[in-house]
Design an enzyme around this catalytic site. Structure first.
Site, PDB file in Angstrom:
ATOM      1  N   GLY A  86       0.773  -1.233   0.000  1.00 41.15           N
ATOM      2  CA  GLY A  86       0.000   0.000   0.000  1.00 41.15           C
ATOM      3  C   GLY A  86       0.805   1.285   0.000  1.00 41.15           C
ATOM      4  N   LYS A 165      -6.032  -8.038  -8.994  1.00 38.21           N
ATOM      5  CA  LYS A 165      -7.113  -8.808  -9.598  1.00 38.21           C
ATOM      6  C   LYS A 165      -7.743  -8.019 -10.738  1.00 38.21           C
ATOM      7  CE  LYS A 165      -6.850 -12.341  -6.851  1.00 38.21           C
ATOM      8  NZ  LYS A 165      -6.316 -13.620  -7.362  1.00 38.21           N
ATOM      9  N   LEU A 166      -8.407  -8.717 -11.649  1.00 41.10           N
ATOM     10  CA  LEU A 166      -9.040  -8.060 -12.789  1.00 41.10           C
ATOM     11  C   LEU A 166     -10.276  -7.286 -12.343  1.00 41.10           C
ATOM     12  CD1 LEU A 166      -8.671  -7.895 -15.919  1.00 41.10           C
ATOM     13  CD2 LEU A 166     -10.459  -9.640 -16.065  1.00 41.10           C
ATOM     14  N   ILE A 167     -10.361  -6.012 -12.713  1.00 44.89           N
ATOM     15  CA  ILE A 167     -11.548  -5.200 -12.420  1.00 44.89           C
ATOM     16  C   ILE A 167     -12.646  -5.661 -13.367  1.00 44.89           C
ATOM     17  CG2 ILE A 167     -12.556  -2.893 -12.501  1.00 44.89           C
ATOM     18  CD1 ILE A 167     -10.576  -3.240 -10.197  1.00 44.89           C
ATOM     19  N   HIS A 183       1.254   1.083 -13.292  1.00 42.04           N
ATOM     20  CA  HIS A 183       1.960  -0.145 -13.631  1.00 42.04           C
ATOM     21  C   HIS A 183       3.454   0.155 -13.535  1.00 42.04           C
ATOM     22  CE1 HIS A 183       2.734  -3.975 -15.640  1.00 42.04           C
ATOM     23  NE2 HIS A 183       3.600  -3.338 -16.415  1.00 42.04           N
ATOM     24  N   GLU A 253       7.010   6.270  -8.831  1.00 43.15           N
ATOM     25  CA  GLU A 253       5.555   6.068  -8.731  1.00 43.15           C
ATOM     26  C   GLU A 253       4.942   6.993  -7.682  1.00 43.15           C
ATOM     27  OE1 GLU A 253       4.165   1.982  -8.399  1.00 43.15           O
ATOM     28  OE2 GLU A 253       6.084   1.302  -9.189  1.00 43.15           O
TER      29      GLU A 253
END
Ligand SMILES: Nc1nc2c(c(=O)[nH]1)N[C@@H](CN(C=O)c1ccc(C(=O)N[C@@H](CCC(=O)O)C(=O)O)cc1)CN2
Ligand SMILES: NCC(=O)N[C@@H]1O[C@H](COP(=O)([O-])[O-])[C@@H](O)[C@H]1O
Length: 283
Positions: A86, A165-167, A183, A253
């Site tokens: 996080g 996970k895939l949205i 990313h 980032e």
């Protein structure tokens, strides 16, 4: 309790009842001083689909004189999705607290309720929802998640921060041009299914590439295939370990993502006719 409410209660990782929803007063606001922000005003989404926190651009009149100034709009409600430590969530939260991002993290969503990001949210008293369900944690269905974000938490923008996970399509469709991901590679290279975390940095080093860096993009239904908003380049040495490269990219980032989320919340992103987003800075 209805199935949905039960699901919401079930998908609240740490405690039922969440209700920070937002009775945010929309005080009359001043007309935007458009001369101060060089904003290329592309077509805005239809009024009904504009984020609520931008709805209240009405004139306020002080005495006989109309006051013009930067729009004083309510902070945007953010949903942040996490799966790991996080650190990007923390950078965004701190930028909200400092006023760099005109927003607030209204809810956190995770597939891993014990992860560092979820625990940080709990320490701050931010509600945590679980998506998707797993053997160890009951979560929301896609439709329940959309309803919880839209209705319970009044979310304006969704920010994926290390989420693995895939949205689901329902959520992608519910937040058009309002969902970002970061990313740790220079898309479109080194992205897609199976490429996340250290795997990205290992692939970059193995390839012999001399540049890498974070990409912030809008989210569509595929992994890492949405339109790119911003990138920063980081030098790569063939002698780098994946961990060394990861640390350099992560540092970038933490600077890039808050800038992009701030632009999203302030309406400083316009769109080229062919669907390429452009981020603008205030004058
Ligand atoms: N609809 C979308 N969902 C998500 C996107 C996206 O662009 N569109 N981005 C990802 C984040 N991401 C890269 O930035 C990414 C995350 C995870 C994977 C991946 O291959 N995951 C594995 C499962 C990993 C695990 O469960 O530990 C997999 O699906 O097999 C690829 C890219 C977030 N969601
Ligand atoms: N493809 C998705 C992906 O690999 N995301 C990456 O996971 C890390 C999360 O760190 P954090 O949990 O400390 O923000 C970050 O490097 C982020 O770019």
């Amino acid at each position: 309790m209805s199935r949905c409410a039960a699901a919401w209660a079930g998908c609240v990782a740490h405690r039922p009842g969440v209700c920070a929803s937002t009775a945010r007063a929309h005080a009359g606001v001043r007309i935007a001083a458009s001369r101060r922000i060089r904003l290329h005003c592309a077509k805005q989404p239809p009024y009904s689909r504009r984020p609520r926190h931008l709805h209240s651009l009405t004139a306020s009149v002080v005495g006989a004189q109309q006051v013009r100034g930067a729009p004083a709009v309510a902070p945007a409600n953010l949903a942040v999705f996490v799966s790991g430590g996080g650190s990007n969530f923390r950078a965004i939260q701190e930028a909200c607290a400092a006023g760099v991002i005109k927003g607030r993290v209204a809810v956190v969503v995770t597939n891993a309720p014990q992860c560092g990001g979820a625990q940080y949210a709990e320490r701050l008293g931010i509600p945590v929802l679980v998506y998707p369900s797993s053997k160890s944690a009951k979560g929301c269905t896609p439709d329940e998640l959309v309803a919880a974000l839209r209705e319970e938490h009044g979310v304006d923008y969704v920010v994926l921060a290390g989420y693995l996970k895939l949205i689901p399509p329902q959520l992608v469709r519910a937040f058009p041009r309002a969902m970002l991901n970061i990313h740790p590679g220079l898309l479109p290279a080194f992205g897609g299914s199976g490429l996340y975390g250290l795997r990205v940095h290992s692939a970059v080093i193995t390839s012999g590439a001399r540049l890498s860096g974070p990409t912030v993009h809008f989210v569509d239904e595929g992994y890492d295939t949405g339109p790119i908003l911003a990138q920063v380049s980081v030098a790569v040495s063939p002698l780098d370990s994946p961990q060394q490269l990861a640390a350099r990219v992560l540092a970038e980032e933490h600077k890039l993502y808050p800038r992009c989320v701030a632009a999203l919340c302030e309406g400083r992103i316009s769109w080229r006719e062919d669907g390429i987003p452009i981020m603008w800075t205030a004058a």
